[in-house]
Design an enzyme around this catalytic site. Structure first.
Site, PDB file in Angstrom:
ATOM      1  N   GLY A   1      48.417  38.175  35.855  1.00 56.41           N
ATOM      2  CA  GLY A   1      48.806  39.106  36.902  1.00 56.41           C
ATOM      3  C   GLY A   1      48.364  38.576  38.247  1.00 56.41           C
TER       4      GLY A   1
ATOM      5  N   GLN B   1      45.991  38.980  47.096  1.00 59.58           N
ATOM      6  CA  GLN B   1      45.346  37.748  46.641  1.00 59.58           C
ATOM      7  C   GLN B   1      45.921  36.506  47.297  1.00 59.58           C
ATOM      8  OE1 GLN B   1      45.625  39.070  42.282  1.00 59.58           O
ATOM      9  NE2 GLN B   1      43.886  37.662  42.319  1.00 59.58           N
TER      10      GLN B   1
ATOM     11  N   HIS C   1      43.580  45.780  43.133  1.00 57.33           N
ATOM     12  CA  HIS C   1      43.653  44.832  44.259  1.00 57.33           C
ATOM     13  C   HIS C   1      44.356  45.464  45.465  1.00 57.33           C
ATOM     14  CE1 HIS C   1      41.863  41.150  42.893  1.00 57.33           C
ATOM     15  NE2 HIS C   1      42.620  41.082  41.818  1.00 57.33           N
TER      16      HIS C   1
ATOM     17  N   CYS D   1      39.502  36.916  37.190  1.00 56.52           N
ATOM     18  CA  CYS D   1      40.389  37.123  38.330  1.00 56.52           C
ATOM     19  C   CYS D   1      40.642  35.783  39.003  1.00 56.52           C
ATOM     20  CB  CYS D   1      39.719  38.094  39.308  1.00 56.52           C
ATOM     21  SG  CYS D   1      40.680  38.441  40.780  1.00 56.52           S
ATOM     22  N   LEU D   2      41.885  35.552  39.404  1.00 56.24           N
ATOM     23  CA  LEU D   2      42.226  34.295  40.077  1.00 56.24           C
ATOM     24  C   LEU D   2      41.511  34.154  41.424  1.00 56.24           C
ATOM     25  CD1 LEU D   2      46.032  34.147  39.224  1.00 56.24           C
ATOM     26  CD2 LEU D   2      44.244  32.662  38.332  1.00 56.24           C
TER      27      LEU D   2
ATOM     28  N   HIS E   1      44.048  46.479  36.845  1.00 61.64           N
ATOM     29  CA  HIS E   1      43.377  45.400  37.575  1.00 61.64           C
ATOM     30  C   HIS E   1      44.163  45.046  38.839  1.00 61.64           C
ATOM     31  CE1 HIS E   1      41.037  41.456  37.611  1.00 61.64           C
ATOM     32  NE2 HIS E   1      42.022  41.211  38.450  1.00 61.64           N
ATOM     33  N   GLU E   2      45.489  44.873  38.687  1.00 62.78           N
ATOM     34  CA  GLU E   2      46.319  44.471  39.834  1.00 62.78           C
ATOM     35  C   GLU E   2      46.446  45.598  40.859  1.00 62.78           C
ATOM     36  OE1 GLU E   2      46.701  41.401  40.174  1.00 62.78           O
ATOM     37  OE2 GLU E   2      46.225  40.917  38.101  1.00 62.78           O
TER      38      GLU E   2
END
Length: 184
Positions: free
Chosen positions: A60, A65, A157, A110-111, A153-154
Site C-alpha cells: 500500500g 508518502q 497516512h 512502512c515504506l 494503515h494507508e
C-alpha cells in the site's frame, strides 16, 4: 515512474499533516499521481522490476508518502484465499468498523519508515471503506483481515498518523484484548 527516492521518510512534516480532499472530478494531474501510487505498489512486488529500480516491496502507498498532501491511496495485495485486491482511491473514508480488533503478529512496516519498529498495532477486524476510483465511480468495500489492516494503515497516512503511534509504548507486545492475531 516512482522509485524509493520519491518516498519521503519518517520525520518529514508532510507525514504528520492531515491531507486535503481531492476535488472531484479529479484533475488529470491527480489521476496521474494516483496511477503512479498503484504502479509503484505493483512494480515493487515484481522481483525483477523491484531489483532493477531499487524498489522496496510494499502492499500500500498513500499520497502523503510521496510528499503530496492529498487524500489518495493505492493498495495491491492477495487475500488469504489468493484473490488479488488492487485499488486506487480518491478520498477514502472508513464508514463503519467492527468492535473486534486484529493485529499482525510480526508487526507492521512502512515504506516511509526505514527501521523495524516492533510491537502490536491494534486495528479493526472489519471495516467498510467508501471512496472514488480513478474512473470516477463510487466504490464501497467491505474488508476484513489483512485487507482491512492495510486500508487502515494507508488511511492513517491521510490523517497524519503513523502505524507506530498505535503501539503500546510501555509494553509493545502486550496482548490486545479480544483481538484476533494474523500470522503473515
Amino acid at each position: 515512474m516512482l522509485t524509493m527516492n520519491d518516498i519521503i521518510r519518517d520525520g518529514h512534516p508532510t507525514l504528520r499533516n492531515v491531507a486535503k480532499e481531492v476535488p472531484l472530478p479529479p484533475s488529470i494531474e491527480d489521476i496521474q499521481i494516483l496511477e503512479s501510487l498503484l504502479e509503484y505498489v505493483i512494480n515493487s512486488q515484481n522481483p525483477e522490476v523491484a531489483e532493477k529500480y531499487g524498489l522496496r516491496p510494499g502492499i500500500g502507498l498513500a499520497a502523503p508518502q510521496i510528499n503530496v498532501a492529498k487524500r489518495m491511496i493505492a493498495v495491491h495485495l492477495h487475500d488469504e484465499k489468493g484473490v488479488l485486491h488492487s485499488y486506487a482511491l480518491f478520498n477514502p473514508k472508513i464508514k463503519s468498523h467492527s468492535v473486534e480488533k486484529t493485529y499482525i503478529l510480526a508487526g507492521e512496516g512502512c515504506l516511509s519508515v526505514d527501521e523495524a519498529i516492533p510491537g502490536y498495532v491494534p486495528r479493526y477486524s472489519r471495516i467498510t471503506v467508501q471512496g472514488t476510483s480513478i474512473d470516477g465511480s463510487e466504490v464501497k468495500l467491505r474488508l476484513k483481515g489483512m485487507l482491512a489492516i492495510v486500508f487502515q494503515h494507508e488511511i492513517d497516512h491521510l490523517n497524519g498518523i503513523m502505524f507506530y503511534d498505535h503501539i503500546n509504548q510501555n509494553d509493545p507486545f502486550k496482548p490486545i484484548e479480544d483481538a484476533v492475531p494474523i500470522d503473515r
